[in-house]
Write a protein that holds these residues in place. Structure first.
Motif, PDB file in Angstrom:
ATOM      1  N   ARG A 158       0.819  -1.207   0.000  1.00 58.33           N
ATOM      2  CA  ARG A 158       0.000   0.000   0.000  1.00 58.33           C
ATOM      3  C   ARG A 158       0.856   1.261   0.000  1.00 58.33           C
ATOM      4  O   ARG A 158       0.610   2.196  -0.756  1.00 58.33           O
ATOM      5  CB  ARG A 158      -0.923  -0.020   1.221  1.00 58.33           C
ATOM      6  CG  ARG A 158      -1.855   1.174   1.341  1.00 58.33           C
ATOM      7  CD  ARG A 158      -2.549   1.184   2.696  1.00 58.33           C
ATOM      8  NE  ARG A 158      -3.462   2.300   2.804  1.00 58.33           N
ATOM      9  CZ  ARG A 158      -4.759   2.220   2.680  1.00 58.33           C
ATOM     10  NH1 ARG A 158      -5.325   1.058   2.420  1.00 58.33           N
ATOM     11  NH2 ARG A 158      -5.519   3.297   2.822  1.00 58.33           N
ATOM     12  N   CYS A 174      -3.703  -4.102  -3.766  1.00 52.04           N
ATOM     13  CA  CYS A 174      -3.014  -4.020  -2.471  1.00 52.04           C
ATOM     14  C   CYS A 174      -3.926  -3.396  -1.415  1.00 52.04           C
ATOM     15  O   CYS A 174      -3.454  -2.792  -0.448  1.00 52.04           O
ATOM     16  CB  CYS A 174      -1.683  -3.282  -2.584  1.00 52.04           C
ATOM     17  SG  CYS A 174      -1.737  -1.634  -3.279  1.00 52.04           S
ATOM     18  N   GLY A 175      -5.236  -3.507  -1.630  1.00 49.95           N
ATOM     19  CA  GLY A 175      -6.176  -3.175  -0.581  1.00 49.95           C
ATOM     20  C   GLY A 175      -6.744  -1.776  -0.574  1.00 49.95           C
ATOM     21  O   GLY A 175      -7.487  -1.417   0.346  1.00 49.95           O
ATOM     22  N   GLU A 200      -5.803  -8.040  -0.945  1.00 53.54           N
ATOM     23  CA  GLU A 200      -4.895  -7.535   0.080  1.00 53.54           C
ATOM     24  C   GLU A 200      -3.437  -7.895  -0.175  1.00 53.54           C
ATOM     25  O   GLU A 200      -2.530  -7.236   0.325  1.00 53.54           O
ATOM     26  CB  GLU A 200      -5.304  -8.085   1.462  1.00 53.54           C
ATOM     27  CG  GLU A 200      -6.682  -7.637   1.936  1.00 53.54           C
ATOM     28  CD  GLU A 200      -6.756  -6.137   2.173  1.00 53.54           C
ATOM     29  OE1 GLU A 200      -5.723  -5.533   2.518  1.00 53.54           O
ATOM     30  OE2 GLU A 200      -7.854  -5.580   1.988  1.00 53.54           O
TER      31      GLU A 200
END
Length: 317
Positions: A158, A174-175, A200
């Protein structure tokens, strides 16, 4: 190039920036000018734009899917993906006259209306696509060789994604559930019920998962738009013959197949833009690669860069 041509002359060039999302870019430029000049778009044209843009998004993802698997040694998924993509190209060709680089948009609407054949073919395709996505999952998603090549490979966390301005499926993998269609709704996207797929893990397999889920959501949007599309005009009766936006600065952004595509325009009140700056997603997404690729095996470069899905004209300055 845009600063040496009038606003209308530059219109066909927009679909060359990302030739796989050419429809989305072409219509985005029209929406920029409409925002600058306060041009009202007819309801039917808004729905047609949404349908054709989402078909274009699925087409782009299918090409990515096929070529990504081909680069990793999977020939069959490539053939399947291109077979499905060919149906979209046929549908769009009927209404736009083009298969790849579109100039379907006009300031205030679109060039040609869609007919019942277009509607029927589009409905048939979205229905078929859902079955094909299940086949793709069985053929690719559960394939142990593919998973070993992708899981844990090319991690973009992130923090790295936000520092480099990574957007699109690579960011959502990546969320981060950022999608311009939901975060800054444009056109009539706020009327539709759809989800923003995320993951995620931030690896190459997560980016695969997000794009596959996005095709399902695009089909969902298309079906809702087909159900609600009204009759009416596809372009206003009164559109200025000379495009001369008032003096000022304007920014407009859309969600392309690769992420946040933004256009910043400065008008001096003449028919030619004083400045037109483009924020292309592939440029930022690829900029993260020196950090992401550091310390990884050379063989994984094909997997990592392929999973990010870059289009080179967006990067060339």
């Amino acid at each position: 190039m845009a600063e040496n041509r009038n606003y209308m002359m530059f219109l066909p060039n927009t679909s060359r920036i990302d030739y796989l999302s050419g429809m989305i870019y072409n219509l985005a430029y029209c929406q920029l000018i409409e925002k600058m000049m306060q041009i009202e778009v007819p309801e039917r044209a808004e729905y047609v734009r949404i349908i054709t843009s989402e078909l274009n998004r699925i087409s782009s993802h299918l090409l990515w899917f096929g070529t990504f698997l081909l680069d990793l040694g999977g020939i069959t998924p490539f053939l399947y993906g291109f077979e499905d993509r060919e149906e979209i190209l046929h549908i769009l060709d009927r209404v736009t006259g083009s298969r790849l680089t579109y100039s379907y948009g006009r300031f205030g609407g679109v060039t040609m209306d869609v007919d019942q054949t277009f509607v029927d073919q589009t409905r048939a395709f979205t229905k078929k696509l859902r079955g094909r996505l299940e086949e793709y999952e069985a053929l690719v998603g559960g394939n142990i060789i593919f998973r070993n090549r992708c899981e844990g490979v090319g991690l973009i966390d992130r923090d790295t994604a936000l520092r480099y301005g990574v957007t699109g499926p690579s960011l959502r993998a990546c969320g981060v559930p950022y999608d311009v269609r939901r975060a800054e709704p444009y056109s009539i996207y706020d009327r539709f019920d759809f989800e923003i797929p995320t993951a995620e893990e931030g690896d190459s397999f997560a980016r695969f998962r997000v794009r596959m889920a996005e095709m399902e959501q695009s089909a969902r949007i298309i079906e809702q738009a087909l159900d609600a599309m009204p009759e009416g005009e596809i372009i206003p009766k009164k559109v200025p013959k000379r495009i001369k936006p008032p003096e000022g600065e304007t920014y407009f952004a859309v969600e392309s197949a690769r992420g946040h595509f933004g256009m910043y325009a400065v008008s001096d009140g003449t028919p030619t833009p004083s400045k037109l700056k483009l924020r292309t997603p592939s440029f930022s997404n690829l900029s993260s690669m020196p950090e992401v690729l550091a310390g990884t095996p050379v063989a994984d470069t094909i997997t990592i860069v392929g999973s990010v899905d870059v289009v080179m004209p967006e990067i060339d300055r």
